[in-house]
Motif scaffolding. Sequence first.
Motif, PDB file in Angstrom:
ATOM      1  N   ALA A  22      25.919 -24.489 -40.107  1.00 59.49           N
ATOM      2  CA  ALA A  22      25.280 -25.080 -38.923  1.00 59.49           C
ATOM      3  C   ALA A  22      24.216 -24.167 -38.329  1.00 59.49           C
ATOM      4  N   SER A  23      23.875 -23.069 -39.020  1.00 56.26           N
ATOM      5  CA  SER A  23      22.876 -22.101 -38.544  1.00 56.26           C
ATOM      6  C   SER A  23      23.141 -21.657 -37.108  1.00 56.26           C
ATOM      7  N   PRO A  24      24.288 -21.058 -36.860  1.00 51.56           N
ATOM      8  CA  PRO A  24      24.616 -20.667 -35.490  1.00 51.56           C
ATOM      9  C   PRO A  24      23.906 -19.397 -35.057  1.00 51.56           C
ATOM     10  N   SER A  25      23.994 -19.128 -33.779  1.00 55.89           N
ATOM     11  CA  SER A  25      23.689 -17.821 -33.203  1.00 55.89           C
ATOM     12  C   SER A  25      24.990 -17.328 -32.603  1.00 55.89           C
ATOM     13  N   VAL A  26      25.222 -16.021 -32.649  1.00 49.49           N
ATOM     14  CA  VAL A  26      26.457 -15.432 -32.155  1.00 49.49           C
ATOM     15  C   VAL A  26      26.165 -14.515 -30.977  1.00 49.49           C
ATOM     16  N   LEU A  27      26.974 -14.657 -29.947  1.00 50.98           N
ATOM     17  CA  LEU A  27      26.960 -13.726 -28.824  1.00 50.98           C
ATOM     18  C   LEU A  27      28.368 -13.173 -28.715  1.00 50.98           C
ATOM     19  N   PHE A  28      28.480 -11.853 -28.636  1.00 53.09           N
ATOM     20  CA  PHE A  28      29.801 -11.253 -28.547  1.00 53.09           C
ATOM     21  C   PHE A  28      29.826 -10.229 -27.432  1.00 53.09           C
ATOM     22  N   GLU A  29      30.980 -10.145 -26.766  1.00 54.13           N
ATOM     23  CA  GLU A  29      31.139  -9.153 -25.707  1.00 54.13           C
ATOM     24  C   GLU A  29      31.159  -7.789 -26.378  1.00 54.13           C
ATOM     25  N   LEU A  38      27.840 -19.539 -30.820  1.00 51.48           N
ATOM     26  CA  LEU A  38      29.214 -19.062 -30.874  1.00 51.48           C
ATOM     27  C   LEU A  38      29.386 -17.869 -29.948  1.00 51.48           C
ATOM     28  N   GLY A  39      30.433 -17.879 -29.163  1.00 48.08           N
ATOM     29  CA  GLY A  39      30.786 -16.763 -28.312  1.00 48.08           C
ATOM     30  C   GLY A  39      32.041 -16.106 -28.854  1.00 48.08           C
ATOM     31  N   ILE A  40      32.077 -14.777 -28.845  1.00 48.88           N
ATOM     32  CA  ILE A  40      33.232 -14.050 -29.354  1.00 48.88           C
ATOM     33  C   ILE A  40      33.647 -12.973 -28.350  1.00 48.88           C
ATOM     34  N   ASP A  41      34.946 -12.943 -28.060  1.00 54.49           N
ATOM     35  CA  ASP A  41      35.554 -11.891 -27.248  1.00 54.49           C
ATOM     36  C   ASP A  41      36.436 -11.083 -28.191  1.00 54.49           C
ATOM     37  N   PRO A  42      35.915  -9.952 -28.729  1.00 54.62           N
ATOM     38  CA  PRO A  42      36.686  -9.190 -29.710  1.00 54.62           C
ATOM     39  C   PRO A  42      37.915  -8.526 -29.107  1.00 54.62           C
ATOM     40  N   GLY A  43      38.956  -8.465 -29.908  1.00 48.72           N
ATOM     41  CA  GLY A  43      40.183  -7.802 -29.499  1.00 48.72           C
ATOM     42  C   GLY A  43      41.274  -8.110 -30.500  1.00 48.72           C
ATOM     43  N   PHE A  88      23.743 -18.458 -22.289  1.00 51.62           N
ATOM     44  CA  PHE A  88      22.811 -18.606 -23.407  1.00 51.62           C
ATOM     45  C   PHE A  88      23.046 -19.883 -24.206  1.00 51.62           C
ATOM     46  N   ARG A  89      23.933 -20.762 -23.748  1.00 49.29           N
ATOM     47  CA  ARG A  89      24.354 -21.922 -24.528  1.00 49.29           C
ATOM     48  C   ARG A  89      23.225 -22.897 -24.835  1.00 49.29           C
ATOM     49  N   ASN A  90      22.185 -22.892 -24.053  1.00 47.94           N
ATOM     50  CA  ASN A  90      21.052 -23.787 -24.275  1.00 47.94           C
ATOM     51  C   ASN A  90      19.825 -23.068 -24.775  1.00 47.94           C
ATOM     52  N   SER A  91      19.972 -21.820 -25.167  1.00 44.00           N
ATOM     53  CA  SER A  91      18.815 -20.991 -25.477  1.00 44.00           C
ATOM     54  C   SER A  91      18.325 -21.148 -26.916  1.00 44.00           C
ATOM     55  N   VAL A  92      17.090 -21.541 -27.045  1.00 46.15           N
ATOM     56  CA  VAL A  92      16.464 -21.573 -28.373  1.00 46.15           C
ATOM     57  C   VAL A  92      15.871 -20.218 -28.701  1.00 46.15           C
ATOM     58  N   ALA A  93      15.748 -19.358 -27.693  1.00 43.10           N
ATOM     59  CA  ALA A  93      15.170 -18.028 -27.906  1.00 43.10           C
ATOM     60  C   ALA A  93      16.064 -17.149 -28.790  1.00 43.10           C
ATOM     61  N   LEU A  94      17.337 -17.518 -28.938  1.00 45.39           N
ATOM     62  CA  LEU A  94      18.252 -16.729 -29.752  1.00 45.39           C
ATOM     63  C   LEU A  94      17.985 -16.889 -31.245  1.00 45.39           C
ATOM     64  N   LYS A  95      17.466 -18.000 -31.660  1.00 47.76           N
ATOM     65  CA  LYS A  95      17.277 -18.270 -33.074  1.00 47.76           C
ATOM     66  C   LYS A  95      16.325 -17.248 -33.690  1.00 47.76           C
ATOM     67  N   GLY A  96      16.725 -16.709 -34.836  1.00 44.58           N
ATOM     68  CA  GLY A  96      15.867 -15.791 -35.569  1.00 44.58           C
ATOM     69  C   GLY A  96      15.921 -14.358 -35.102  1.00 44.58           C
ATOM     70  N   ARG A  97      16.691 -14.050 -34.047  1.00 42.36           N
ATOM     71  CA  ARG A  97      16.803 -12.672 -33.565  1.00 42.36           C
ATOM     72  C   ARG A  97      18.176 -12.132 -33.941  1.00 42.36           C
ATOM     73  N   THR A  98      18.223 -10.861 -34.258  1.00 37.22           N
ATOM     74  CA  THR A  98      19.490 -10.221 -34.549  1.00 37.22           C
ATOM     75  C   THR A  98      19.613  -8.942 -33.730  1.00 37.22           C
TER      76      THR A  98
END
Length: 151
Positions: A44-51, A5-10, A140-150
Amino acid sequence: MGLILGIDPGAATGVAAYDSGKLVELLTIEPFQLERFLRERAVASPSVLFEDSRLETRLWNARQKGAYGAALATARSVGQVDAWCSLIASLCADMGIPAHGVSPTVKGAKVAAPAFGRITGWTKRCNQHERDAAMVAWKFRNSVALKGRTC
C-alpha cells in the motif's frame, strides 16, 4: 493520501494505521513481528512514523534523580527502545518505506481511552500502546509531504 502507519516501540509494540486520514487499525505486536507487519502493508506504499526516544534529551524525571535503581531501570528501558527505533528505521530503509522518528515531546502526553475516542473517532477497545502509536501519527495522518522522505 494513502496509508500512514504509527508505531510505539516497546516490549509491547503498539501499531496504528490511518487510511486517507481515517484511523482503521490498532494492534499490539511483539518487536520481532515488526518486519512482517511492515511487509504485509508495504504493497500500500505506506509512510511510517514512530515514537523515537533517541530524539529526546531528558531521560528521567526529577523524582528519579536520587533513586539509582529507578534511574537504572529507566536507562535500560530507554536503551531497549532506542534499539527498536534503529530497527524500525533500518527495516523501513531496506523496504523503501519512508520513515520518520517523532520525539515523545512532539507526540504529546498519553491519552486516556475516552479522550482518545473523542479525538480520533475510534469506538473499539484499545490499550495505551495502541493509543500511543495512533497519536504518534495523528498530526501527520493527512500529510502528503511524508511520501518519498526517509529518516
